[in-house]
Motif scaffolding. Structure first.
Motif, PDB file in Angstrom:
ATOM      1  N   GLU A   1     -23.371 -37.376   8.382  1.00 56.36           N
ATOM      2  CA  GLU A   1     -22.813 -36.939   9.662  1.00 56.36           C
ATOM      3  C   GLU A   1     -21.289 -36.896   9.633  1.00 56.36           C
ATOM      4  O   GLU A   1     -20.673 -36.092  10.345  1.00 56.36           O
ATOM      5  CB  GLU A   1     -23.292 -37.873  10.782  1.00 56.36           C
ATOM      6  CG  GLU A   1     -24.780 -37.760  11.094  1.00 56.36           C
ATOM      7  CD  GLU A   1     -25.142 -36.393  11.639  1.00 56.36           C
ATOM      8  OE1 GLU A   1     -24.562 -35.994  12.663  1.00 56.36           O
ATOM      9  OE2 GLU A   1     -25.998 -35.716  11.031  1.00 56.36           O
ATOM     10  N   LEU A   2     -20.677 -37.757   8.824  1.00 54.29           N
ATOM     11  CA  LEU A   2     -19.218 -37.809   8.742  1.00 54.29           C
ATOM     12  C   LEU A   2     -18.646 -36.837   7.722  1.00 54.29           C
ATOM     13  O   LEU A   2     -17.464 -36.470   7.801  1.00 54.29           O
ATOM     14  CB  LEU A   2     -18.767 -39.229   8.398  1.00 54.29           C
ATOM     15  CG  LEU A   2     -18.995 -40.279   9.487  1.00 54.29           C
ATOM     16  CD1 LEU A   2     -18.863 -41.676   8.914  1.00 54.29           C
ATOM     17  CD2 LEU A   2     -18.023 -40.074  10.628  1.00 54.29           C
ATOM     18  N   ALA A   3     -19.453 -36.408   6.784  1.00 53.42           N
ATOM     19  CA  ALA A   3     -18.964 -35.562   5.696  1.00 53.42           C
ATOM     20  C   ALA A   3     -18.269 -34.288   6.167  1.00 53.42           C
ATOM     21  O   ALA A   3     -17.218 -33.928   5.607  1.00 53.42           O
ATOM     22  CB  ALA A   3     -20.117 -35.223   4.738  1.00 53.42           C
ATOM     23  N   PRO A   4     -18.774 -33.569   7.178  1.00 45.89           N
ATOM     24  CA  PRO A   4     -18.077 -32.340   7.593  1.00 45.89           C
ATOM     25  C   PRO A   4     -16.633 -32.579   8.034  1.00 45.89           C
ATOM     26  O   PRO A   4     -15.751 -31.767   7.742  1.00 45.89           O
ATOM     27  CB  PRO A   4     -18.941 -31.817   8.746  1.00 45.89           C
ATOM     28  CG  PRO A   4     -20.307 -32.348   8.458  1.00 45.89           C
ATOM     29  CD  PRO A   4     -20.070 -33.711   7.874  1.00 45.89           C
ATOM     30  N   ALA A   5     -16.379 -33.697   8.717  1.00 44.21           N
ATOM     31  CA  ALA A   5     -15.009 -33.996   9.153  1.00 44.21           C
ATOM     32  C   ALA A   5     -14.128 -34.291   7.948  1.00 44.21           C
ATOM     33  O   ALA A   5     -12.977 -33.842   7.880  1.00 44.21           O
ATOM     34  CB  ALA A   5     -15.000 -35.177  10.116  1.00 44.21           C
ATOM     35  N   VAL A   6     -14.655 -35.034   6.988  1.00 45.65           N
ATOM     36  CA  VAL A   6     -13.880 -35.358   5.789  1.00 45.65           C
ATOM     37  C   VAL A   6     -13.605 -34.094   4.985  1.00 45.65           C
ATOM     38  O   VAL A   6     -12.484 -33.848   4.532  1.00 45.65           O
ATOM     39  CB  VAL A   6     -14.621 -36.397   4.925  1.00 45.65           C
ATOM     40  CG1 VAL A   6     -13.870 -36.644   3.619  1.00 45.65           C
ATOM     41  CG2 VAL A   6     -14.777 -37.715   5.690  1.00 45.65           C
ATOM     42  N   GLN A   7     -14.613 -33.266   4.824  1.00 43.23           N
ATOM     43  CA  GLN A   7     -14.443 -32.032   4.059  1.00 43.23           C
ATOM     44  C   GLN A   7     -13.461 -31.087   4.745  1.00 43.23           C
ATOM     45  O   GLN A   7     -12.722 -30.353   4.082  1.00 43.23           O
ATOM     46  CB  GLN A   7     -15.801 -31.366   3.868  1.00 43.23           C
ATOM     47  CG  GLN A   7     -16.715 -32.153   2.926  1.00 43.23           C
ATOM     48  CD  GLN A   7     -18.157 -31.703   2.978  1.00 43.23           C
ATOM     49  OE1 GLN A   7     -18.647 -31.233   4.007  1.00 43.23           O
ATOM     50  NE2 GLN A   7     -18.864 -31.854   1.859  1.00 43.23           N
ATOM     51  N   ALA A   8     -13.421 -31.125   6.077  1.00 44.05           N
ATOM     52  CA  ALA A   8     -12.520 -30.236   6.813  1.00 44.05           C
ATOM     53  C   ALA A   8     -11.055 -30.572   6.568  1.00 44.05           C
ATOM     54  O   ALA A   8     -10.204 -29.676   6.546  1.00 44.05           O
ATOM     55  CB  ALA A   8     -12.825 -30.303   8.311  1.00 44.05           C
ATOM     56  N   VAL A   9     -10.753 -31.855   6.380  1.00 46.03           N
ATOM     57  CA  VAL A   9      -9.345 -32.247   6.174  1.00 46.03           C
ATOM     58  C   VAL A   9      -8.982 -32.307   4.695  1.00 46.03           C
ATOM     59  O   VAL A   9      -7.796 -32.377   4.355  1.00 46.03           O
ATOM     60  CB  VAL A   9      -9.024 -33.601   6.853  1.00 46.03           C
ATOM     61  CG1 VAL A   9      -9.312 -33.534   8.336  1.00 46.03           C
ATOM     62  CG2 VAL A   9      -9.790 -34.751   6.207  1.00 46.03           C
ATOM     63  N   GLY A  10      -9.987 -32.303   3.828  1.00 52.35           N
ATOM     64  CA  GLY A  10      -9.716 -32.350   2.399  1.00 52.35           C
ATOM     65  C   GLY A  10      -9.625 -33.775   1.886  1.00 52.35           C
ATOM     66  O   GLY A  10      -9.359 -34.706   2.649  1.00 52.35           O
ATOM     67  N   LEU A  11      -9.841 -33.920   0.582  1.00 59.34           N
ATOM     68  CA  LEU A  11      -9.891 -35.245  -0.025  1.00 59.34           C
ATOM     69  C   LEU A  11      -8.567 -35.686  -0.640  1.00 59.34           C
ATOM     70  O   LEU A  11      -8.463 -36.802  -1.135  1.00 59.34           O
ATOM     71  CB  LEU A  11     -10.983 -35.277  -1.100  1.00 59.34           C
ATOM     72  CG  LEU A  11     -12.418 -35.126  -0.584  1.00 59.34           C
ATOM     73  CD1 LEU A  11     -13.378 -34.962  -1.758  1.00 59.34           C
ATOM     74  CD2 LEU A  11     -12.808 -36.319   0.277  1.00 59.34           C
ATOM     75  N   ASP A  12      -7.565 -34.821  -0.620  1.00 52.51           N
ATOM     76  CA  ASP A  12      -6.284 -35.158  -1.228  1.00 52.51           C
ATOM     77  C   ASP A  12      -5.385 -35.889  -0.232  1.00 52.51           C
ATOM     78  O   ASP A  12      -5.401 -35.594   0.962  1.00 52.51           O
ATOM     79  CB  ASP A  12      -5.570 -33.893  -1.713  1.00 52.51           C
ATOM     80  CG  ASP A  12      -6.345 -33.195  -2.818  1.00 52.51           C
ATOM     81  OD1 ASP A  12      -7.030 -33.892  -3.588  1.00 52.51           O
ATOM     82  OD2 ASP A  12      -6.268 -31.956  -2.898  1.00 52.51           O
ATOM     83  N   GLY A  13      -4.617 -36.827  -0.725  1.00 50.02           N
ATOM     84  CA  GLY A  13      -3.632 -37.515   0.116  1.00 50.02           C
ATOM     85  C   GLY A  13      -4.069 -38.905   0.510  1.00 50.02           C
ATOM     86  O   GLY A  13      -5.255 -39.201   0.632  1.00 50.02           O
TER      87      GLY A  13
END
Length: 205
Positions: free
Chosen positions: A141-153
Motif C-alpha cells: 500500500e505504501l509502495a506507490p508513494a515511495v515510487q512516486a518520489v523516487g528512491l534517490d536521496g
C-alpha cells in the motif's frame, strides 16, 4: 450529563482552527486538557466530536495529546502509516454520517517505520505484491508513494511520508459518501505531518 460539542466548533474551518490551536498549546507546554476521570464521565452519555483524526499506530504520536483535545472532542482512527482499508473507510464514514464530524484530518509523521521499511524493501529490489504476509500488505500500500518520489536521496522517507498523506487525502475525497459531503460543503478532508522532534504539526496545502 450529556456531552455536547462546543458551540464554537461547528464547521470544518472552526474544527481545523481548534486543532491548530491545540497543537500550539501542546508545543508551548500549556495544555488545556488532561486525562481526568471527571471529564471522561461527563461524556459518558453522548458525544459530539468535531473532527476525525486518522494517523499512524506509532506510540510517539498520541493524537489526542498532540492536538490537546479532551474527551468527546475528536474521533481517532489509526493503522500502520495510516494505510486505509475497508474497515477504516467505514469507520470514517460512520464518524461523518452518524457523529457529525465536520473535519477529517490525515496525519503522517516524520521517521515513520513502515515508510522506512517500504523504502528499504524497494531499494533491495522487492516487488510489491510479492509478500503475502500482513506486513507485506502495508508495504504494497505504501509502495506507490515511495515510487512516486523516487528512491534517490537521504530525504526519501520524508518525501514519501508527505506523498502518502496526500494520496490518502485524495483517496478519502473520492469515497462516494465523503465526496457527497464535501460537495455540499459539510466536511473537509485535510492532510498534515507531525514532527517528532519539535511537536509541531504542519498542515499541508
Amino acid at each position: 450529563m450529556t456531552a455536547t460539542r462546543d458551540a464554537q466548533v461547528s464547521t470544518s474551518s472552526e474544527a481545523l482552527s481548534e486543532l491548530i490551536a491545540g497543537n500550539k498549546r501542546f508545543v508551548y507546554g500549556r495544555p488545556r486538557y488532561g486525562h481526568d476521570v471527571a471529564r471522561a464521565a461527563a461524556t459518558a452519555n453522548g458525544q459530539k466530536p468535531h473532527s476525525l483524526v486518522f494517523g499512524c499506530i506509532d506510540s510517539r504520536v498520541p493524537l489526542e495529546a498532540i492536538f490537546d483535545q479532551t474527551f468527546g472532542s475528536i474521533c481517532v482512527a489509526r493503522s500502520g502509516a495510516h494505510v486505509l482499508d475497508r474497515s477504516l473507510i467505514g469507520s470514517i464514514n460512520f464518524a461523518v454520517a452518524e457523529l457529525g464530524v465536520s473535519l477529517v484530518l490525515v496525519v503522517g509523521h516524520k521517521r515513520c517505520g513502515a515508510v522506512h521499511a517500504t523504502v528499504e524493501a524497494l531499494r533491495a529490489g522487492a516487488t510489491p505484491g510479492g509478500d503475502v504476509g500482513y506486513v507485506g500488505y502495508l508495504v504494497d500500500e505504501l509502495a506507490p508513494a515511495v515510487q512516486a518520489v523516487g528512491l534517490d536521496g537521504e530525504d526519501t522517507d520524508e518525501r514519501a511520508v508527505r506523498e502518502h498523506v496526500g494520496r490518502t487525502v485524495d483517496r478519502l475525497r473520492d469515497v462516494p459518501e465523503l465526496a457527497h459531503e464535501i460537495a455540499a460543503d459539510r466536511i473537509r478532508v485535510v492532510g498534515a505531518v507531525y514532527d517528532l522532534d519539535s511537536g509541531w504539526v504542519e498542515f499541508l496545502p
